[in-house]
Design a protein around this motif. Structure first.
Motif, PDB file in Angstrom:
ATOM      1  N   HIS A   1      53.159  37.564  82.858  1.00 54.33           N
ATOM      2  CA  HIS A   1      53.469  36.129  82.770  1.00 54.33           C
ATOM      3  C   HIS A   1      53.684  35.540  84.167  1.00 54.33           C
ATOM      4  O   HIS A   1      53.220  34.426  84.454  1.00 54.33           O
ATOM      5  N   ALA A   2      54.393  36.266  85.016  1.00 51.96           N
ATOM      6  CA  ALA A   2      54.619  35.788  86.380  1.00 51.96           C
ATOM      7  C   ALA A   2      53.293  35.642  87.120  1.00 51.96           C
ATOM      8  O   ALA A   2      53.071  34.661  87.847  1.00 51.96           O
ATOM      9  N   TYR A   3      52.413  36.593  86.916  1.00 54.41           N
ATOM     10  CA  TYR A   3      51.117  36.563  87.594  1.00 54.41           C
ATOM     11  C   TYR A   3      50.260  35.411  87.067  1.00 54.41           C
ATOM     12  O   TYR A   3      49.580  34.729  87.856  1.00 54.41           O
ATOM     13  N   ALA A   4      50.294  35.187  85.751  1.00 52.67           N
ATOM     14  CA  ALA A   4      49.544  34.064  85.170  1.00 52.67           C
ATOM     15  C   ALA A   4      50.015  32.745  85.766  1.00 52.67           C
ATOM     16  O   ALA A   4      49.208  31.858  86.075  1.00 52.67           O
ATOM     17  N   GLY A   5      51.349  32.617  85.958  1.00 53.37           N
ATOM     18  CA  GLY A   5      51.878  31.413  86.579  1.00 53.37           C
ATOM     19  C   GLY A   5      51.412  31.257  88.018  1.00 53.37           C
ATOM     20  O   GLY A   5      51.073  30.156  88.464  1.00 53.37           O
ATOM     21  N   ALA A   6      51.364  32.364  88.741  1.00 53.38           N
ATOM     22  CA  ALA A   6      50.911  32.325  90.130  1.00 53.38           C
ATOM     23  C   ALA A   6      49.449  31.893  90.219  1.00 53.38           C
ATOM     24  O   ALA A   6      49.078  31.073  91.065  1.00 53.38           O
ATOM     25  N   VAL A   7      48.618  32.439  89.343  1.00 50.43           N
ATOM     26  CA  VAL A   7      47.200  32.073  89.342  1.00 50.43           C
ATOM     27  C   VAL A   7      47.043  30.582  89.056  1.00 50.43           C
ATOM     28  O   VAL A   7      46.238  29.881  89.697  1.00 50.43           O
ATOM     29  N   GLY A   8      47.826  30.078  88.099  1.00 52.79           N
ATOM     30  CA  GLY A   8      47.762  28.653  87.781  1.00 52.79           C
ATOM     31  C   GLY A   8      48.172  27.780  88.950  1.00 52.79           C
ATOM     32  O   GLY A   8      47.527  26.763  89.246  1.00 52.79           O
ATOM     33  N   GLU A   9      49.231  28.173  89.659  1.00 51.30           N
ATOM     34  CA  GLU A   9      49.688  27.391  90.806  1.00 51.30           C
ATOM     35  C   GLU A   9      48.663  27.403  91.939  1.00 51.30           C
ATOM     36  O   GLU A   9      48.464  26.399  92.629  1.00 51.30           O
ATOM     37  N   VAL A  10      48.014  28.528  92.123  1.00 55.19           N
ATOM     38  CA  VAL A  10      46.954  28.604  93.141  1.00 55.19           C
ATOM     39  C   VAL A  10      45.806  27.657  92.770  1.00 55.19           C
ATOM     40  O   VAL A  10      45.258  26.953  93.638  1.00 55.19           O
ATOM     41  N   ALA A  11      45.456  27.623  91.498  1.00 55.46           N
ATOM     42  CA  ALA A  11      44.381  26.727  91.056  1.00 55.46           C
ATOM     43  C   ALA A  11      44.751  25.268  91.305  1.00 55.46           C
ATOM     44  O   ALA A  11      43.914  24.467  91.736  1.00 55.46           O
ATOM     45  N   VAL A  12      46.009  24.902  91.042  1.00 52.91           N
ATOM     46  CA  VAL A  12      46.473  23.530  91.283  1.00 52.91           C
ATOM     47  C   VAL A  12      46.406  23.201  92.775  1.00 52.91           C
ATOM     48  O   VAL A  12      45.946  22.122  93.171  1.00 52.91           O
ATOM     49  N   ALA A  13      46.872  24.130  93.610  1.00 54.59           N
ATOM     50  CA  ALA A  13      46.858  23.906  95.059  1.00 54.59           C
ATOM     51  C   ALA A  13      45.432  23.755  95.574  1.00 54.59           C
ATOM     52  O   ALA A  13      45.162  22.930  96.453  1.00 54.59           O
ATOM     53  N   TRP A  14      44.510  24.534  95.017  1.00 52.87           N
ATOM     54  CA  TRP A  14      43.116  24.392  95.419  1.00 52.87           C
ATOM     55  C   TRP A  14      42.565  23.039  94.991  1.00 52.87           C
ATOM     56  O   TRP A  14      41.897  22.349  95.784  1.00 52.87           O
TER      57      TRP A  14
END
Length: 212
Positions: free
Chosen positions: A171-184
Protein backbone atom coordinates in the motif's frame (compact mmCIF):
# COMPACT_ATOMS: atom_id res chain seq x y z
CA UNK A 1 -53.98 -0.97 -44.00
CA UNK A 2 -51.24 -3.58 -43.98
CA UNK A 3 -48.45 -2.53 -46.33
CA UNK A 4 -45.83 -5.06 -45.20
CA UNK A 5 -44.48 -7.53 -47.77
CA UNK A 6 -47.07 -10.26 -48.33
CA UNK A 7 -49.66 -8.37 -46.28
CA UNK A 8 -49.50 -10.78 -43.31
CA UNK A 9 -49.15 -9.80 -39.65
CA UNK A 10 -46.70 -12.64 -39.08
CA UNK A 11 -44.05 -11.27 -41.47
CA UNK A 12 -41.07 -9.97 -39.45
CA UNK A 13 -40.37 -6.26 -39.94
CA UNK A 14 -36.89 -5.13 -40.91
CA UNK A 15 -35.31 -2.80 -38.35
CA UNK A 16 -34.79 0.68 -39.71
CA UNK A 17 -31.19 1.56 -40.39
CA UNK A 18 -29.46 4.86 -40.99
CA UNK A 19 -26.14 4.99 -42.82
CA UNK A 20 -25.89 1.24 -42.40
CA UNK A 21 -26.35 1.30 -38.58
CA UNK A 22 -29.30 0.11 -36.54
CA UNK A 23 -30.82 2.26 -33.79
CA UNK A 24 -29.02 0.17 -31.16
CA UNK A 25 -25.69 0.57 -32.95
CA UNK A 26 -26.17 4.33 -33.23
CA UNK A 27 -26.96 4.58 -29.52
CA UNK A 28 -23.87 2.52 -28.66
CA UNK A 29 -21.76 4.81 -30.85
CA UNK A 30 -23.17 7.90 -29.10
CA UNK A 31 -22.37 6.33 -25.73
CA UNK A 32 -18.77 5.81 -26.85
CA UNK A 33 -18.60 9.46 -27.92
CA UNK A 34 -19.87 10.59 -24.51
CA UNK A 35 -17.38 8.35 -22.68
CA UNK A 36 -14.54 9.73 -24.80
CA UNK A 37 -15.70 13.29 -24.09
CA UNK A 38 -15.89 12.49 -20.38
CA UNK A 39 -12.35 11.15 -20.30
CA UNK A 40 -11.08 14.21 -22.15
CA UNK A 41 -12.78 16.81 -19.93
CA UNK A 42 -12.58 15.02 -16.55
CA UNK A 43 -8.95 14.23 -17.31
CA UNK A 44 -7.99 17.77 -18.32
CA UNK A 45 -10.35 20.28 -16.68
CA UNK A 46 -11.30 18.13 -13.72
CA UNK A 47 -14.65 16.99 -12.40
CA UNK A 48 -15.86 20.18 -10.73
CA UNK A 49 -15.13 22.29 -13.82
CA UNK A 50 -17.14 20.05 -16.18
CA UNK A 51 -20.88 20.35 -16.91
CA UNK A 52 -23.30 18.36 -19.04
CA UNK A 53 -23.25 21.14 -21.64
CA UNK A 54 -19.46 20.82 -21.87
CA UNK A 55 -19.68 17.06 -22.40
CA UNK A 56 -22.28 17.47 -25.13
CA UNK A 57 -20.22 20.12 -26.90
CA UNK A 58 -17.09 17.96 -26.75
CA UNK A 59 -18.99 14.91 -28.02
CA UNK A 60 -20.87 16.88 -30.69
CA UNK A 61 -24.21 15.65 -29.34
CA UNK A 62 -27.34 17.24 -27.88
CA UNK A 63 -28.54 16.86 -24.29
CA UNK A 64 -31.25 14.55 -25.56
CA UNK A 65 -28.60 11.98 -26.45
CA UNK A 66 -26.72 12.55 -23.21
CA UNK A 67 -29.78 11.68 -21.12
CA UNK A 68 -30.58 8.79 -23.45
CA UNK A 69 -27.43 7.16 -22.07
CA UNK A 70 -26.81 8.66 -18.61
CA UNK A 71 -29.14 10.00 -15.95
CA UNK A 72 -26.57 12.46 -14.59
CA UNK A 73 -23.00 13.71 -14.89
CA UNK A 74 -22.05 11.53 -11.91
CA UNK A 75 -23.28 8.45 -13.74
CA UNK A 76 -21.14 9.34 -16.76
CA UNK A 77 -18.16 9.94 -14.47
CA UNK A 78 -18.50 6.52 -12.86
CA UNK A 79 -18.86 4.90 -16.27
CA UNK A 80 -15.71 6.63 -17.55
CA UNK A 81 -13.70 5.56 -14.49
CA UNK A 82 -15.00 1.99 -14.64
CA UNK A 83 -14.12 1.83 -18.34
CA UNK A 84 -10.59 3.15 -17.77
CA UNK A 85 -9.97 0.93 -14.74
CA UNK A 86 -11.25 -2.15 -16.56
CA UNK A 87 -8.76 -1.51 -19.36
CA UNK A 88 -5.92 -0.80 -16.92
CA UNK A 89 -6.75 -3.88 -14.84
CA UNK A 90 -6.77 -6.07 -17.95
CA UNK A 91 -3.27 -4.80 -18.75
CA UNK A 92 -1.69 -4.69 -15.28
CA UNK A 93 -3.06 -7.71 -13.40
CA UNK A 94 -1.80 -10.41 -15.82
CA UNK A 95 1.65 -8.78 -15.78
CA UNK A 96 1.76 -8.84 -11.97
CA UNK A 97 0.61 -12.46 -11.90
CA UNK A 98 3.23 -13.59 -14.40
CA UNK A 99 6.22 -11.51 -13.26
CA UNK A 100 5.89 -12.26 -9.56
CA UNK A 101 6.54 -10.40 -6.32
CA UNK A 102 10.29 -10.06 -6.70
CA UNK A 103 10.26 -8.49 -10.16
CA UNK A 104 8.30 -5.23 -10.15
CA UNK A 105 9.67 -3.86 -13.41
CA UNK A 106 7.10 -5.40 -15.82
CA UNK A 107 4.26 -4.03 -13.65
CA UNK A 108 5.93 -0.62 -13.38
CA UNK A 109 6.55 -0.49 -17.12
CA UNK A 110 2.90 -1.29 -17.83
CA UNK A 111 1.35 1.02 -15.22
CA UNK A 112 3.75 3.97 -15.45
CA UNK A 113 3.83 3.60 -19.22
CA UNK A 114 0.04 3.93 -19.37
CA UNK A 115 0.10 6.98 -17.10
CA UNK A 116 2.87 8.76 -18.98
CA UNK A 117 1.34 7.95 -22.36
CA UNK A 118 -1.94 9.59 -21.34
CA UNK A 119 -1.68 12.28 -18.61
CA UNK A 120 -5.49 12.39 -18.44
CA UNK A 121 -5.33 9.09 -16.58
CA UNK A 122 -3.13 10.64 -13.89
CA UNK A 123 -5.64 13.36 -13.15
CA UNK A 124 -8.65 11.08 -13.37
CA UNK A 125 -7.31 8.06 -11.47
CA UNK A 126 -4.79 9.58 -9.07
CA UNK A 127 -5.94 13.13 -8.35
CA UNK A 128 -9.71 13.12 -8.84
CA UNK A 129 -10.28 9.78 -7.08
CA UNK A 130 -9.11 11.02 -3.67
CA UNK A 131 -12.58 12.33 -2.81
CA UNK A 132 -16.23 11.92 -3.73
CA UNK A 133 -17.85 9.02 -5.52
CA UNK A 134 -14.62 7.75 -7.08
CA UNK A 135 -12.83 6.78 -3.86
CA UNK A 136 -14.36 3.30 -3.82
CA UNK A 137 -13.35 2.55 -7.43
CA UNK A 138 -9.78 3.66 -6.73
CA UNK A 139 -9.52 1.49 -3.61
CA UNK A 140 -10.96 -1.53 -5.41
CA UNK A 141 -8.38 -1.23 -8.19
CA UNK A 142 -5.49 -0.90 -5.73
CA UNK A 143 -6.72 -3.79 -3.57
CA UNK A 144 -7.13 -6.03 -6.61
CA UNK A 145 -3.59 -5.26 -7.81
CA UNK A 146 -2.12 -5.79 -4.33
CA UNK A 147 -3.98 -9.07 -3.80
CA UNK A 148 -2.62 -10.43 -7.08
CA UNK A 149 0.86 -9.17 -6.19
CA UNK A 150 0.79 -10.85 -2.78
CA UNK A 151 -0.47 -14.09 -4.28
CA UNK A 152 2.72 -14.11 -6.34
CA UNK A 153 4.96 -13.68 -3.27
CA UNK A 154 7.18 -16.77 -2.92
CA UNK A 155 7.19 -16.57 0.90
CA UNK A 156 3.41 -16.45 1.29
CA UNK A 157 2.86 -20.08 2.26
CA UNK A 158 6.21 -20.63 3.94
CA UNK A 159 6.04 -17.57 6.19
CA UNK A 160 2.41 -16.37 6.65
CA UNK A 161 3.46 -13.88 9.35
CA UNK A 162 5.17 -11.89 6.59
CA UNK A 163 1.88 -11.17 4.82
CA UNK A 164 0.82 -8.15 6.87
CA UNK A 165 4.20 -6.50 6.44
CA UNK A 166 4.05 -7.18 2.72
CA UNK A 167 0.54 -5.72 2.49
CA UNK A 168 1.50 -2.58 4.41
CA UNK A 169 4.51 -1.98 2.20
CA UNK A 170 2.51 -2.72 -0.94
CA UNK A 171 0.00 0.00 0.00
CA UNK A 172 2.83 2.40 0.83
CA UNK A 173 4.48 1.64 -2.49
CA UNK A 174 1.22 2.12 -4.41
CA UNK A 175 0.90 5.54 -2.79
CA UNK A 176 4.46 6.42 -3.75
CA UNK A 177 3.89 5.43 -7.38
CA UNK A 178 0.75 7.57 -7.47
CA UNK A 179 2.55 10.59 -6.04
CA UNK A 180 5.34 10.22 -8.59
CA UNK A 181 2.75 10.14 -11.37
CA UNK A 182 1.16 13.35 -10.03
CA UNK A 183 4.55 15.08 -9.80
CA UNK A 184 5.34 14.07 -13.37
CA UNK A 185 1.95 15.27 -14.65
CA UNK A 186 2.43 18.65 -12.97
CA UNK A 187 5.91 19.08 -14.45
CA UNK A 188 7.73 18.79 -11.13
CA UNK A 189 9.53 15.68 -12.39
CA UNK A 190 10.95 15.81 -15.91
CA UNK A 191 12.64 12.41 -16.13
CA UNK A 192 11.94 9.94 -18.90
CA UNK A 193 9.67 6.96 -18.29
CA UNK A 194 12.67 4.62 -18.09
CA UNK A 195 14.41 6.82 -15.52
CA UNK A 196 11.27 6.96 -13.38
CA UNK A 197 10.86 3.18 -13.57
CA UNK A 198 14.54 2.67 -12.66
CA UNK A 199 14.14 4.74 -9.49
CA UNK A 200 10.84 3.11 -8.51
CA UNK A 201 12.35 -0.33 -8.99
CA UNK A 202 15.24 0.57 -6.68
CA UNK A 203 12.80 1.85 -4.06
CA UNK A 204 10.85 -1.40 -4.26
CA UNK A 205 13.94 -3.55 -3.83
CA UNK A 206 14.96 -1.56 -0.75
CA UNK A 207 11.62 -1.92 1.03
CA UNK A 208 10.56 -5.44 -0.04
CA UNK A 209 10.74 -7.64 3.08
CA UNK A 210 12.66 -10.90 3.10
CA UNK A 211 11.38 -14.10 4.69
CA UNK A 212 12.66 -14.66 8.20
Amino acid sequence: MDVSPGGGDDVPQTRRTYRGMSAEERQAERRKQLLAAGLELFGTRGITATRVDDICAEAGLTKRYFYENFSSLDELLLAVVEDVLADLTARVVPVIASSGWRNPRPMLSTFIGAMLDDPRLVRLLVIETHSGALVRQRHQFIERAIDVWLEAAPDRDRDPSLLQTQRLLAHAYAGAVGEVAVAWASGRITMSAEEIIDHLERIFRRIAPQAG
